[in-house]
Write an enzyme that holds these catalytic residues in place. Structure first.
Site, PDB file in Angstrom:
ATOM      1  N   CYS A  46      20.733  30.997 -16.991  1.00  0.00           N
ATOM      2  CA  CYS A  46      21.986  30.485 -17.565  1.00  0.00           C
ATOM      3  C   CYS A  46      21.586  29.686 -18.801  1.00  0.00           C
ATOM      4  CB  CYS A  46      22.732  29.621 -16.560  1.00  0.00           C
ATOM      5  SG  CYS A  46      21.990  28.012 -16.356  1.00  0.00           S
TER       6      CYS A  46
ATOM      7  N   LYS B 230      32.033  18.576  -6.943  1.00  0.00           N
ATOM      8  CA  LYS B 230      31.847  20.037  -7.045  1.00  0.00           C
ATOM      9  C   LYS B 230      30.575  20.448  -6.313  1.00  0.00           C
ATOM     10  CE  LYS B 230      29.848  21.694 -10.891  1.00  0.00           C
ATOM     11  NZ  LYS B 230      28.636  22.503 -10.755  1.00  0.00           N
ATOM     12  N   ASN B 231      29.489  19.690  -6.540  1.00  0.00           N
ATOM     13  CA  ASN B 231      28.186  20.110  -6.006  1.00  0.00           C
ATOM     14  C   ASN B 231      27.998  19.804  -4.535  1.00  0.00           C
ATOM     15  OD1 ASN B 231      27.721  21.129  -8.501  1.00  0.00           O
ATOM     16  ND2 ASN B 231      26.265  19.565  -9.139  1.00  0.00           N
TER      17      ASN B 231
ATOM     18  N   ASP C 158      12.812  31.546  -6.464  1.00  0.00           N
ATOM     19  CA  ASP C 158      11.594  31.782  -5.677  1.00  0.00           C
ATOM     20  C   ASP C 158      11.424  30.790  -4.528  1.00  0.00           C
ATOM     21  OD1 ASP C 158      11.326  29.989  -7.923  1.00  0.00           O
ATOM     22  OD2 ASP C 158       9.205  29.829  -7.437  1.00  0.00           O
ATOM     23  N   LEU C 159      11.838  29.525  -4.758  1.00  0.00           N
ATOM     24  CA  LEU C 159      11.680  28.508  -3.702  1.00  0.00           C
ATOM     25  C   LEU C 159      12.589  28.834  -2.509  1.00  0.00           C
ATOM     26  CD1 LEU C 159      11.611  25.329  -5.976  1.00  0.00           C
ATOM     27  CD2 LEU C 159       9.652  26.429  -4.877  1.00  0.00           C
TER      28      LEU C 159
ATOM     29  N   ARG D 223      26.035  30.587 -10.303  1.00  0.00           N
ATOM     30  CA  ARG D 223      24.730  30.607  -9.637  1.00  0.00           C
ATOM     31  C   ARG D 223      24.813  30.084  -8.209  1.00  0.00           C
ATOM     32  NH1 ARG D 223      20.320  27.910  -8.721  1.00  0.00           N
ATOM     33  NH2 ARG D 223      18.305  28.877  -9.223  1.00  0.00           N
TER      34      ARG D 223
ATOM     35  N   ARG E 294      16.147  29.434 -14.254  1.00  0.00           N
ATOM     36  CA  ARG E 294      16.653  29.114 -12.910  1.00  0.00           C
ATOM     37  C   ARG E 294      16.327  30.168 -11.847  1.00  0.00           C
ATOM     38  NH1 ARG E 294      22.321  26.273 -13.466  1.00  0.00           N
ATOM     39  NH2 ARG E 294      21.620  25.265 -11.560  1.00  0.00           N
ATOM     40  N   PRO E 295      15.042  30.360 -11.573  1.00  0.00           N
ATOM     41  CA  PRO E 295      14.643  31.331 -10.544  1.00  0.00           C
ATOM     42  C   PRO E 295      15.067  30.886  -9.141  1.00  0.00           C
ATOM     43  CG  PRO E 295      12.782  29.990 -11.228  1.00  0.00           C
ATOM     44  CD  PRO E 295      13.911  29.616 -12.146  1.00  0.00           C
TER      45      PRO E 295
ATOM     46  N   ASP F 261      22.164  15.849 -14.480  1.00  0.00           N
ATOM     47  CA  ASP F 261      23.557  16.187 -14.805  1.00  0.00           C
ATOM     48  C   ASP F 261      24.265  15.082 -15.590  1.00  0.00           C
ATOM     49  OD1 ASP F 261      24.260  18.030 -11.728  1.00  0.00           O
ATOM     50  OD2 ASP F 261      23.113  18.516 -13.521  1.00  0.00           O
TER      51      ASP F 261
ATOM     52  N   ARG G 114      34.873  24.138 -15.255  1.00  0.00           N
ATOM     53  CA  ARG G 114      34.067  24.417 -14.069  1.00  0.00           C
ATOM     54  C   ARG G 114      33.783  23.150 -13.281  1.00  0.00           C
ATOM     55  NH1 ARG G 114      29.102  28.327 -14.947  1.00  0.00           N
ATOM     56  NH2 ARG G 114      29.131  27.919 -12.723  1.00  0.00           N
TER      57      ARG G 114
ATOM     58  N   ILE H 271      13.871  18.243 -15.531  1.00  0.00           N
ATOM     59  CA  ILE H 271      14.324  19.184 -14.506  1.00  0.00           C
ATOM     60  C   ILE H 271      14.539  20.589 -15.052  1.00  0.00           C
ATOM     61  CG2 ILE H 271      16.078  19.639 -12.724  1.00  0.00           C
ATOM     62  CD1 ILE H 271      14.497  17.059 -12.177  1.00  0.00           C
TER      63      ILE H 271
HETATM   64  C1  EPZ Z   1      21.850  21.899  -8.468  1.00  0.00           C
HETATM   65  O1  EPZ Z   1      21.401  23.105  -9.069  1.00  0.00           O
HETATM   66  C2  EPZ Z   1      23.159  21.538  -9.154  1.00  0.00           C
HETATM   67  N1  EPZ Z   1      24.136  22.594  -8.928  1.00  0.00           N
HETATM   68  C3  EPZ Z   1      22.926  21.357 -10.646  1.00  0.00           C
HETATM   69  O2  EPZ Z   1      24.156  20.930 -11.207  1.00  0.00           O
HETATM   70  C4  EPZ Z   1      21.893  20.240 -10.845  1.00  0.00           C
HETATM   71  O3  EPZ Z   1      21.611  20.114 -12.220  1.00  0.00           O
HETATM   72  C5  EPZ Z   1      20.599  20.601 -10.092  1.00  0.00           C
HETATM   73  O4  EPZ Z   1      20.905  20.835  -8.688  1.00  0.00           O
HETATM   74  C6  EPZ Z   1      19.559  19.474 -10.165  1.00  0.00           C
HETATM   75  O5  EPZ Z   1      20.093  18.306  -9.641  1.00  0.00           O
HETATM   76  C7  EPZ Z   1      24.803  22.638  -7.741  1.00  0.00           C
HETATM   77  O6  EPZ Z   1      24.588  21.821  -6.867  1.00  0.00           O
HETATM   78  C8  EPZ Z   1      25.821  23.734  -7.577  1.00  0.00           C
HETATM   79  P1  EPZ Z   1      17.485  22.914  -8.355  1.00  0.00           P
HETATM   80  P2  EPZ Z   1      20.156  23.914  -8.422  1.00  0.00           P
HETATM   81  O7  EPZ Z   1      17.215  24.054  -7.447  1.00  0.00           O
HETATM   82  O8  EPZ Z   1      20.192  23.802  -6.971  1.00  0.00           O
HETATM   83  C9  EPZ Z   1      13.766  24.989 -10.448  1.00  0.00           C
HETATM   84  C10 EPZ Z   1      25.902  20.927 -12.758  1.00  0.00           C
HETATM   85  O9  EPZ Z   1      25.911  20.613 -13.965  1.00  0.00           O
HETATM   86  N2  EPZ Z   1      13.835  25.968  -9.347  1.00  0.00           N
HETATM   87  O10 EPZ Z   1      17.373  21.509  -7.824  1.00  0.00           O
HETATM   88  O11 EPZ Z   1      20.137  25.255  -9.031  1.00  0.00           O
HETATM   89  C11 EPZ Z   1      14.973  25.079 -11.357  1.00  0.00           C
HETATM   90  O12 EPZ Z   1      14.795  26.087 -12.329  1.00  0.00           O
HETATM   91  C12 EPZ Z   1      24.777  21.773 -12.212  1.00  0.00           C
HETATM   92  O13 EPZ Z   1      26.761  20.548 -11.923  1.00  0.00           O
HETATM   93  C13 EPZ Z   1      12.816  26.907  -9.228  1.00  0.00           C
HETATM   94  O14 EPZ Z   1      11.881  26.943 -10.028  1.00  0.00           O
HETATM   95  O15 EPZ Z   1      18.925  23.073  -9.004  1.00  0.00           O
HETATM   96  C14 EPZ Z   1      15.016  23.693 -11.955  1.00  0.00           C
HETATM   97  O16 EPZ Z   1      14.108  23.642 -13.029  1.00  0.00           O
HETATM   98  C15 EPZ Z   1      23.831  22.233 -13.304  1.00  0.00           C
HETATM   99  N3  EPZ Z   1      12.867  27.804  -8.208  1.00  0.00           N
HETATM  100  C16 EPZ Z   1      14.523  22.800 -10.816  1.00  0.00           C
HETATM  101  O17 EPZ Z   1      13.838  23.668  -9.905  1.00  0.00           O
HETATM  102  C17 EPZ Z   1      13.887  27.800  -7.290  1.00  0.00           C
HETATM  103  O18 EPZ Z   1      13.863  28.630  -6.350  1.00  0.00           O
HETATM  104  C18 EPZ Z   1      15.629  22.092 -10.038  1.00  0.00           C
HETATM  105  O19 EPZ Z   1      16.571  23.082  -9.656  1.00  0.00           O
HETATM  106  C19 EPZ Z   1      14.913  26.836  -7.428  1.00  0.00           C
HETATM  107  C20 EPZ Z   1      14.863  25.925  -8.460  1.00  0.00           C
END
Ligand code: EPZ
Length: 429
Positions: free
Chosen positions: A124, A22-23, A132-133, A100, A129-130, A313, A405, A335
């Site tokens: 969520c 999926k991801n 900003d990055l 998202r 889950r901001p 995950d 999902r 995370i």
């Molecule tokens: C991806 O989400 C996956 N989703 C998530 O899988 C997975 O848990 C996550 O990566 C971590 O591996 C998809 O690929 C569709 P991140 P993503 O940006 O990209 C913070 C599932 O169960 N952050 O790596 O949203 C964030 O809040 C889902 O399949 C910021 O602060 O994750 C988190 O604490 C759930 N600012 C951390 O970074 C930002 O701009 C990692 O998030 C972006 C993220």
């Protein structure tokens, strides 16, 4: 509203095909916006999130076609995203709030059309889950970012530049990687996420004509090109689905052959922890044979980390397994800030789990007991299914739209390996 009903205590044995990830599928579908030539993706899983994203891409002007031929329990669907003309650059709130990952259209729209208006995703169940990055990275390569009425508007000509992520972010890496491919200059991405899904995306972009080096490392270099061309690409296997079923084999005292290529690599981090818990793996020419190699599941200490560490995950699924461990285990979630919602539901099945901040201590008990439980998010719902498979008695898992999902044909797959499991109408709860 449906529920899954499981009569626990049955050993799982047999071969389980692992679906497309999926991801990986979600960012790959967004990459279809980067070319007028059309992108054909094979082995896409039949999941709710794929349908949701397809409807968003259609709203943006893409023509989506499906090829269901030959689809059976073991193979995914073929989908072509033909984005000849982009007719809208807005991703509306009602779609983004549901999923998202919709924010991954931001980079491709900005690169292709010079503008993207995307609803802020909002939080969520597992955290706020901001993004900003993502937004800072787009500014680093020339975009102007405005926030208004709950939407972000990114605009301008992408010139390339240096992006350094203070925190590893899978989605932000994917978003900026896609945008950088069509920037008018080169981009360096430092502290990039290294998840296999990003490598899958990068390999597909290169097949479309992108110039990317450092694939699989935390430093990616992209030289922008004027356009990308059509290609066909097959999605990698879902390492989280595979890890979830490996846990099912161990919890039921069974043995499963997980069918998929390159599983030992993509499951790095997961396999390391499962080995410590006493599972044994043998590579076969079709995938990976998995069973519990010891009398009881061994207690472990696990900390979720970005790839190649233990994936967040898999945290809920590991916790389900540790409820039966010999002794005690500690799992620390680094995370997301709120990813322990499966704990009270597992405790209703008799588990002995204490949460202290970002760590959970799990003391092994003899047997879980079936109960009515409620799914709260995708991976939490899988941990409850796993607990139900191992528990004495019947478990009803409610609100299984969360499960739909991310787990394709779960009931058919587990049923084909000996589980007594069905989908039934639920009283609305
Ligand atoms: C991806 O989400 C996956 N989703 C998530 O899988 C997975 O848990 C996550 O990566 C971590 O591996 C998809 O690929 C569709 P991140 P993503 O940006 O990209 C913070 C599932 O169960 N952050 O790596 O949203 C964030 O809040 C889902 O399949 C910021 O602060 O994750 C988190 O604490 C759930 N600012 C951390 O970074 C930002 O701009 C990692 O998030 C972006 C993220």
């Amino acid at each position: 509203m449906e529920k899954i009903v499981i009569e626990g205590g049955r050993r799982l044995e047999g071969a389980l095909p692992i679906s497309g990830a999926k991801n990986a599928a979600l960012p790959l579908m967004c990459a279809g916006l980067l070319t007028k030539g059309g992108l054909t993706l094979h082995n896409l899983p039949h999941l709710a999130d794929i349908k949701t994203l397809a409807s968003l891409l259609t709203e943006l002007g893409s023509k989506i076609s499906y090829d269901e031929e030959g689809w059976d329990i073991g193979s995914g669907q073929t989908v072509t995203i033909a984005a000849q003309n982009i007719t809208s650059t807005t991703a509306p709130y009602d779609i983004v709030r549901k999923m998202r990952a919709s924010i991954l259209v931001l980079g491709p729209l900005l690169a292709r059309e010079g503008e993207a208006i995307v609803s802020l995703p909002g939080g969520c169940a597992i955290g706020n889950r901001p993004i900003d990055l993502h937004l800072k990275a787009f500014e680093d390569i020339g975009a102007t970012i405005e926030l208004k009425d709950g939407y972000v508007r990114a605009s301008g000509k992408l010139t390339g530049g240096t992006v350094h992520f203070a925190t590893v972010s899978v989605g932000a890496t994917e978003n900026i990687l896609m945008a950088a491919c069509l920037a008018d200059g080169s981009t360096i991405i430092e502290n990039a996420a290294k998840e296999p899904e990003i490598t899958d995306l990068a390999n597909c972009l290169v097949a479309m004509g992108a110039k990317i080096s450092g694939i699989g490392t935390s430093r990616l270099e992209v030289t922008g090109v004027s356009e990308l061309h059509t290609t066909e690409y097959s999605v990698m296997p879902d390492r989280i689905e595979a890890g979830s079923y490996a846990v099912a084999a161990a919890m039921t005292g069974g043995e499963l052959e997980l069918l998929g290529n390159d599983l030992p690599f993509v499951m790095t981090g997961t396999l390391e922890i499962l080995k410590q818990a006493g599972l044994v793996f043998n590579e076969t020419d079709r995938g990976l044979l998995i069973r519990l190699g010891s009398e009881k599941i061994k207690g472990i200490n696990a900390v979720t980390q970005p790839f190649p560490g233990f994936p967040t995950d898999m945290q809920a699924q590991l916790m389900a397994m540790m409820t039966m461990c010999d002794g005690a285990s500690v799992i620390t979630e680094t995370i997301f800030e709120n990813r322990f919602m499966h704990v009270p539901e597992l405790c209703r099945m008799g588990a002995d789990i204490t949460v202290n901040g970002s760590s959970a201590t799990i003391r092994g008990i003899g047997k879980l007991l079936g109960a009515q439980v409620m799914a709260t998010d995708l991976r939490a719902s899988m941990s409850l299914v796993l607990a139900g498979l191992a528990a004495d008695g019947v478990t009803d898992v409610n609100r299984i739209y969360h499960l739909d999902r991310g787990y394709e044909r779960l009931v058919q797959k587990l049923g084909s390996c000996g589980a007594k499991i069905s989908r039934e109408q639920a009283d609305s709860i």
